[in-house]
Design a protein around this motif. Sequence first.
Motif, mmCIF file in Angstrom:
data_model
loop_
_atom_site.group_PDB
_atom_site.id
_atom_site.type_symbol
_atom_site.label_atom_id
_atom_site.label_comp_id
_atom_site.label_asym_id
_atom_site.label_seq_id
_atom_site.Cartn_x
_atom_site.Cartn_y
_atom_site.Cartn_z
ATOM 1 N N ALA A 69 1.455 -1.195 -0.161
ATOM 2 C CA ALA A 69 -0.290 -0.078 -0.041
ATOM 3 C C ALA A 69 0.966 1.056 0.385
ATOM 4 O O ALA A 69 1.508 1.291 0.851
ATOM 5 C CB ALA A 69 -1.182 0.111 1.464
ATOM 6 N N GLN A 96 -6.549 4.669 5.164
ATOM 7 C CA GLN A 96 -7.145 3.849 4.659
ATOM 8 C C GLN A 96 -5.708 3.295 3.711
ATOM 9 O O GLN A 96 -6.482 1.810 3.948
ATOM 10 C CB GLN A 96 -7.078 4.931 3.454
ATOM 11 C CG GLN A 96 -8.084 6.103 3.569
ATOM 12 C CD GLN A 96 -7.936 7.160 2.378
ATOM 13 O OE1 GLN A 96 -7.552 7.196 1.778
ATOM 14 N NE2 GLN A 96 -8.859 7.427 1.776
ATOM 15 N N ASP A 99 -5.997 -0.297 6.828
ATOM 16 C CA ASP A 99 -7.419 -0.360 6.836
ATOM 17 C C ASP A 99 -7.404 -2.014 5.325
ATOM 18 O O ASP A 99 -7.775 -2.537 5.731
ATOM 19 C CB ASP A 99 -8.256 -0.160 6.957
ATOM 20 C CG ASP A 99 -8.342 1.372 7.716
ATOM 21 O OD1 ASP A 99 -8.344 0.189 9.053
ATOM 22 O OD2 ASP A 99 -9.806 1.383 7.267
ATOM 23 N N TRP A 100 -6.665 -1.386 4.258
ATOM 24 C CA TRP A 100 -6.995 -1.623 3.065
ATOM 25 C C TRP A 100 -5.649 -3.292 3.183
ATOM 26 O O TRP A 100 -5.919 -4.908 2.924
ATOM 27 C CB TRP A 100 -6.630 -1.381 2.164
ATOM 28 C CG TRP A 100 -6.054 -1.861 0.306
ATOM 29 C CD1 TRP A 100 -7.162 -2.638 0.206
ATOM 30 C CD2 TRP A 100 -4.991 -2.947 0.348
ATOM 31 N NE1 TRP A 100 -6.431 -3.364 -1.134
ATOM 32 C CE2 TRP A 100 -5.151 -3.497 -1.062
ATOM 33 C CE3 TRP A 100 -3.887 -2.492 -0.140
ATOM 34 C CZ2 TRP A 100 -4.567 -4.703 -2.054
ATOM 35 C CZ3 TRP A 100 -2.398 -3.460 -0.389
ATOM 36 C CH2 TRP A 100 -3.052 -3.742 -1.796
#
Length: 212
Positions: A69, A96, A99-100
């Motif tokens: 990420a 974000q 979380d991914w």
Amino acid sequence: MRRRLFRPREVIEGYENVELVETIYRKTVAFQAEANWPLENVESVLDFGGGAGIHYKAARRQSPDVRWAVVETPAMVRRAKDLATDRLMFFERIEQAADWLGSVDLVHSNGAIQYVPKALETIRALCSVRPATIAWHRVPISDGEPRREVQTSYLSDNGPGMSLTSIDKLVKYERTWLSEQAFVQAHEGYRIAERGPDPAERGTQQFRFVHG
């Protein structure tokens, strides 16, 4: 010699500049990574300031299943979104990306934290996702108080590999030399496992922090 005699006249500013983002994107797409990445027992990486995914291109040669990420500027995230896969994604915010990924084995950052207006807050946010390891490269460290400066580079030097154009420009952006004490203290819950001069950029340091 040519650069000294024929210095570009046009100047662009900041990492949100469309032309700078496009240059980094195109050079990353064209670049053929050769170096192996030391990814022992690492399945998920949050890459802060990872551009258009250049570090992922090197890492996947050794670990094709690694999940990656990238946290970047809004302009870079918009431009790089067509490179996203089920293993590589781009995000504007740290939470974000975390979380991914679900869990983060490694936070990686190469030559990015010094360009963030609130560097110490950003470091704390990265620590808050509780990776096992945090690896920093090319961090300008000050022995005393932090100091700001305007850095100038050539557009063609931004991004990996060779220049893709014969017409160059200057790029200016502010960066901070971080206080060593404040930088280390921002890593609450972590200890330094390794540190030393970064061979990739004179005057900068590299660090590896581990949790616990």
